[in-house]
Design a protein around this motif. Structure first.
Motif, PDB file in Angstrom:
ATOM      1  N   ARG A  35      10.704  -6.695  -6.867  1.00 31.18           N
ATOM      2  CA  ARG A  35      10.226  -5.234  -5.966  1.00 31.18           C
ATOM      3  C   ARG A  35      10.957  -5.054  -4.832  1.00 31.18           C
ATOM      4  O   ARG A  35      11.131  -5.828  -3.949  1.00 31.18           O
ATOM      5  N   VAL A  36      10.810  -3.822  -4.590  1.00 28.89           N
ATOM      6  CA  VAL A  36      11.399  -3.251  -3.140  1.00 28.89           C
ATOM      7  C   VAL A  36       9.932  -3.177  -2.394  1.00 28.89           C
ATOM      8  O   VAL A  36       8.896  -2.671  -3.033  1.00 28.89           O
ATOM      9  N   ALA A  37      10.163  -3.789  -1.275  1.00 29.93           N
ATOM     10  CA  ALA A  37       8.785  -4.053  -0.379  1.00 29.93           C
ATOM     11  C   ALA A  37       8.008  -2.548  -0.423  1.00 29.93           C
ATOM     12  O   ALA A  37       6.862  -2.435  -0.244  1.00 29.93           O
ATOM     13  N   ALA A  38       8.934  -1.673   0.204  1.00 30.25           N
ATOM     14  CA  ALA A  38       8.322  -0.338   0.148  1.00 30.25           C
ATOM     15  C   ALA A  38       7.222   0.320  -0.667  1.00 30.25           C
ATOM     16  O   ALA A  38       6.337   1.074  -0.523  1.00 30.25           O
ATOM     17  N   ASP A  39       7.559  -0.432  -2.123  1.00 26.29           N
ATOM     18  CA  ASP A  39       6.973   0.113  -3.194  1.00 26.29           C
ATOM     19  C   ASP A  39       5.694  -0.675  -3.388  1.00 26.29           C
ATOM     20  O   ASP A  39       4.502  -0.283  -4.109  1.00 26.29           O
ATOM     21  N   THR A  40       5.325  -1.638  -2.548  1.00 28.90           N
ATOM     22  CA  THR A  40       4.009  -2.468  -2.478  1.00 28.90           C
ATOM     23  C   THR A  40       3.349  -2.329  -1.492  1.00 28.90           C
ATOM     24  O   THR A  40       2.111  -2.931  -1.424  1.00 28.90           O
ATOM     25  N   GLU A  41       3.606  -1.442  -0.482  1.00 32.50           N
ATOM     26  CA  GLU A  41       2.446  -1.437   0.554  1.00 32.50           C
ATOM     27  C   GLU A  41       1.577  -0.278   0.298  1.00 32.50           C
ATOM     28  O   GLU A  41       1.593   0.552  -0.519  1.00 32.50           O
TER      29      GLU A  41
END
Length: 169
Positions: A163-169
């Protein structure tokens, strides 16, 4: 966890543990875009590490033949496929293929990278300026070290999610 640039940070969960990769959009914008695009589609989830050479690198990313549970999954052909997206133009740089470097796999043609990539275990400077470095492991390299070796790997480890970290925040 707070990352310096969540939009350019990959959270890679493997069967051996978590790995965090910092992306290099300035070095390889096209490759970084492709990695993020495939990650956001879930294309890498379930993909095996099909070629893992001790002291060299762990290769994965065959979203066609290497994706467990996928319609075309074929362990004997893992490493021969890619995504249905067009191949990428080479973005070679002076970035070193050192320990933890993430680089795109390709065939003989410089402009043939698609979805497969590898993570270097040790310094592989002989690859410099011939393969596109698009990121660097910043956490979890000890988990990469645990990935089962082989060419091909029997009962291989795999990517659980990417995953792209920005999508998990």
């Amino acid at each position: 966890m707070a990352y310096k640039d969540p939009e350019n940070t990959i959270l890679l969960e493997t069967t051996k543990g978590d790995v965090v990769i910092e992306l290099y959009p300035d070095l390889a914008p096209g490759h970084v875009e492709r990695i993020k695009e495939l990650a956001r589609e879930g294309a890498y989830d379930g993909v095996v590490f099909h070629r893992v050479i001790d002291g060299f690198m762990a290769q994965t990313g065959d979203v066609k033949f290497g994706k467990q549970g996928g319609s075309s999954f074929n362990p004997g052909r893992a490493g021969m496929g890619g995504s249905d997206k067009p191949d990428l133009k080479a973005e070679f740089s002076n970035a070193n293929h050192g320990r933890g470097a993430c680089s795109m796999a390709r065939s003989q043609s410089p402009n043939s990278a698609n979805s497969q990539f590898f993570i270097c275990f040790d310094d592989a400077a002989f690859l410099n300026r011939q393969y596109t470095v698009w990121g660097q492991v910043i956490e979890g390299m000890d988990n990469v070290d645990k990935i089962k070796r082989g060419e091909p790997v029997q009962d291989p480890d795999s990517i659980v999610s990417m995953r792209v970290a920005a999508d998990t925040e």
